[in-house]
Scaffold this motif. Structure first.
Motif, short mmCIF file in Angstrom:
data_model
loop_
_atom_site.label_atom_id
_atom_site.label_comp_id
_atom_site.label_asym_id
_atom_site.label_seq_id
_atom_site.Cartn_x
_atom_site.Cartn_y
_atom_site.Cartn_z
N PRO A 1 0.82 -1.21 0.00
CA PRO A 1 0.00 0.00 0.00
C PRO A 1 0.86 1.27 0.00
O PRO A 1 1.96 1.27 0.54
CB PRO A 1 -0.80 -0.11 1.30
N ARG A 2 0.35 2.32 -0.62
CA ARG A 2 1.07 3.58 -0.66
C ARG A 2 1.12 4.20 0.73
O ARG A 2 0.23 3.98 1.54
CB ARG A 2 0.39 4.53 -1.65
N THR A 3 2.16 4.98 0.99
CA THR A 3 2.38 5.49 2.35
C THR A 3 2.41 7.01 2.36
O THR A 3 2.75 7.66 1.37
CB THR A 3 3.70 4.95 2.92
N LEU A 4 2.04 7.55 3.52
CA LEU A 4 2.12 8.99 3.80
C LEU A 4 2.83 9.16 5.14
O LEU A 4 2.40 8.59 6.14
CB LEU A 4 0.73 9.62 3.86
N THR A 5 3.91 9.93 5.14
CA THR A 5 4.69 10.14 6.36
C THR A 5 4.81 11.64 6.61
O THR A 5 5.14 12.41 5.70
CB THR A 5 6.10 9.54 6.22
N PHE A 6 4.55 12.04 7.87
CA PHE A 6 4.69 13.44 8.25
C PHE A 6 6.02 13.64 8.98
O PHE A 6 6.49 12.76 9.72
CB PHE A 6 3.54 13.88 9.17
N PHE A 7 6.61 14.83 8.77
CA PHE A 7 7.85 15.21 9.43
C PHE A 7 7.64 16.56 10.10
O PHE A 7 7.09 17.49 9.48
CB PHE A 7 9.01 15.31 8.43
N TYR A 8 8.07 16.67 11.35
CA TYR A 8 8.00 17.94 12.06
C TYR A 8 9.38 18.29 12.58
O TYR A 8 9.99 17.49 13.31
CB TYR A 8 7.00 17.88 13.22
N ASP A 9 9.87 19.45 12.18
CA ASP A 9 11.22 19.90 12.55
C ASP A 9 12.25 18.83 12.17
O ASP A 9 13.15 18.49 12.94
CB ASP A 9 11.28 20.21 14.05
N ASN A 10 12.03 18.25 10.95
CA ASN A 10 12.90 17.21 10.37
C ASN A 10 12.88 15.90 11.17
O ASN A 10 13.76 15.05 10.98
CB ASN A 10 14.35 17.71 10.24
#
Length: 305
Positions: free
Chosen positions: A292-301
């Motif tokens: 499945p396709r993925t979505l990843t969030f990054f905060y302050d790298n």
């Protein structure tokens, strides 16, 4: 005889003196009456003069009052004319403002309709592109392939192996900003600036991502509202003026990373991510090369859970 004559003469003298005295008294009385009449006449004359002066003063006061009344009437007429003129100018200004407002509303509606049609066309193009890719995939599956026995017995790679085969470098694309209402949001170079108009503003970016690994990010600064978010949306989502990303049917077509760290899509919010502070970078990365396709969030790298 001589004595008698002297006595008679003396009597005549006395009578003459008495007559003179009476005459003098009468003359004095007449003079007194004349003086009294002159005084009365002078007083009467003075009274008439005073009456004439009083009449002239009354006439002058009445004339002055008439002049004041005429001035007051003229001033009232001038004020009435000025008021009518001001009302006329105000009515004209109101009509101009109403006309301008109607034209602005019509222009906004036309822009909104044009934007919706554009987004709809882009969505249709994306759907057609996806269908085309699926058809190509189906056609490639239907084509006969000659493989060696070793290749036929070779097992399919696992998901982890597929992920390892994806290049680590990210795709670089040029985005196009879609702003539903220019009165609510304006763009200056790479800055998206929120105005004080409207309650919500949802800004999206083209092109639609169909393949590759793409990361998009930035930071919030001096945001006028207490709550904001960043996320992704399905290509079929259409956002109108003054609409939040989770309003209506778009709530099921978007994934939203809110300021307080909550994730929103279906049902209850998912907690556990960092709170978004202003001037801190926040980004998201989609991988369209795996299933499945993925979505990843990054905060302050830092990658978020």
């Amino acid at each position: 005889m001589q004595l008698v004559g002297m006595i008679e003469k003396s009597k005549e003298q006395k009578g003459s003196e008495q007559e003179n005295e009476q005459m003098n008294n009468k003359m004095n009385e007449l003079e007194m009456k004349v003086r009294s009449l002159e005084v009365e006449k002078e007083l009467e004359k003075q009274g008439k003069m005073n009456a004439l002066n009083e009449r002239d003063r009354y006439i002058e006061e009445r004339n002055q009052q008439q002049r004041d009344n005429q001035i007051a009437l003229a001033e009232r007429d001038r004020e009435r004319i000025d008021k009518q003129k001001a009302n006329s100018e105000r009515d004209q200004e109101k009509r101009r403002a109403d006309t301008e407002h109607a034209e602005n509303v019509k222009l906004k509606q036309e822009k909104q309709k044009e934007l919706q049609e554009k987004q709809k066309a882009q969505s249709e193009v994306t759907c057609l592109t996806t269908e085309n890719q699926q058809l190509k995939s189906e056609i490639s599956k239907l084509r006969p392939q000659i493989t060696s026995p070793k290749e036929q017995l070779k097992p399919e790679p696992k998901l982890q192996q597929i992920q390892q085969s994806v290049p680590s470098s990210l795709s670089t694309i040029t985005q196009q900003t879609i702003i539903p209402d220019p009165d609510h949001v304006i763009q200056q170079e790479n800055k998206i600036i929120r105005t004080n108009k409207g309650l919500h503003s949802t800004v999206t970016f083209n092109p639609v991502i169909t393949s590759g690994i793409v990361r998009f990010g930035g930071f919030f600064k001096d945001h006028p509202q207490y709550h904001f978010s960043i996320g992704i949306s399905d290509s079929s989502a259409v956002f109108g003026s003054n609409e939040a990303p989770g309003d209506g049917v778009n709530g099921k077509k978007t994934v939203r990373y809110w300021k307080d760290g909550d994730l929103g899509q279906f049902g209850d919010y998912i907690k556990g991510n960092s709170r978004i502070e202003e001037n801190k970078t926040v980004a998201m990365e989609v991988n369209m090369n795996i299933r499945p396709r993925t979505l990843t969030f990054f905060y302050d790298n830092q990658e978020q859970p």
